[in-house]
Design an enzyme around this catalytic site. Structure first.
Site, PDB file in Angstrom:
ATOM      1  CG  HIS A  17      27.010  13.542  45.823  1.00 42.59           C
ATOM      2  ND1 HIS A  17      27.707  12.775  46.490  1.00 42.59           N
ATOM      3  CD2 HIS A  17      27.287  13.241  44.332  1.00 42.59           C
ATOM      4  CE1 HIS A  17      28.427  11.996  45.691  1.00 42.59           C
ATOM      5  NE2 HIS A  17      28.426  12.326  44.235  1.00 42.59           N
ATOM      6  CD  GLU A  90      28.604  11.039  38.031  1.00 44.84           C
ATOM      7  OE1 GLU A  90      28.465  11.722  36.839  1.00 44.84           O
ATOM      8  OE2 GLU A  90      29.384  11.373  38.768  1.00 44.84           O
TER       9      GLU A  90
END
Length: 217
Positions: A17, A90
């Protein structure tokens, strides 16, 4: 767990990202749901422009956390369908989520521990990411996709790559080897490709430098 029994022939493009304010401040985000900052959105636009021009992507699979999903949206720019995949999130960092890394290190040391002793273990993260990755591959194959984009996170992707690299079918380029096992950091919006059983890493440095010049976006 590193062996992938089924051989998939599709091209898989991985993307970390874009930058968040927490990234810039040195915070350990974990699954704390931060959003892209202005630089992160610019990074996503730049890499998106390159991918839309150079790659024949069939679909996008993304972590459902905002910073990853928004990156996927900017990159796709309405061109590709985006499927949220919670297993691509994550690593969960427990009480250290969105805490400054330097502060978390001090607290952990005072408690006789390391940062990685909190929250989700590396083994748990690896298992979750591998499970999510294989589910994505199976779904993509069932739909006849030839090239897919997966948007996820730095630590999550590093653990996944380490696991995949255990499989002797996969060759790891020198640059990718340093990124997985060495001190080379996976930058925001860096790109990694698995194609024909070989890791190829490119664009990270280019994106980091180009992001300062957004006139071409």
């Amino acid at each position: 767990m590193g062996i992938i029994e089924k051989v998939y022939t599709m091209r898989v493009i991985f993307l970390r990202h874009g930058e968040t304010t927490s990234n810039a401040e040195g915070r350990m985000q974990g699954q704390y749901d931060t959003e892209l900052n202005t630089r992160g959105e610019d990074q996503a636009r730049i890499v998106g422009k390159a991918l839309r021009s150079d790659e024949k992507i069939d679909a996008v699979y993304s972590s459902d956390l905002k910073r990853a999903y928004r990156t996927a949206q900017i990159v796709a720019d309405g061109k590709w369908e985006i499927t949220p995949v919670p297993k691509l999130r994550e690593r969960f960092m427990g009480k250290f989520q969105n805490v400054l890394r330097v502060e978390a290190t001090k607290i952990a040391a005072a408690e006789g521990k390391k940062i990685t002793d909190y929250g989700e273990s590396g083994q748990e993260l690896t298992a979750r990411m591998m499970e999510g990755y294989l589910e994505v591959l199976a779904d993509a194959e069932s739909k006849g996709y030839k090239t897919i984009l997966i948007v996820s996170h730095g630590s999550a992707l590093t653990h996944l790559f380490k696991e995949i690299a255990k499989d002797p079918k996969y060759k790891v380029s020198e640059d990718m080897h340093d990124s997985i096992y060495g001190n080379s950091k996976m930058g925001n919006c860096s790109v990694t490709i698995i194609n024909d059983n070989e890791f190829e890493k490119h664009a990270a440095k280019m994106i980091d430098s180009m992001v300062l010049n957004v006139d071409d976006v």
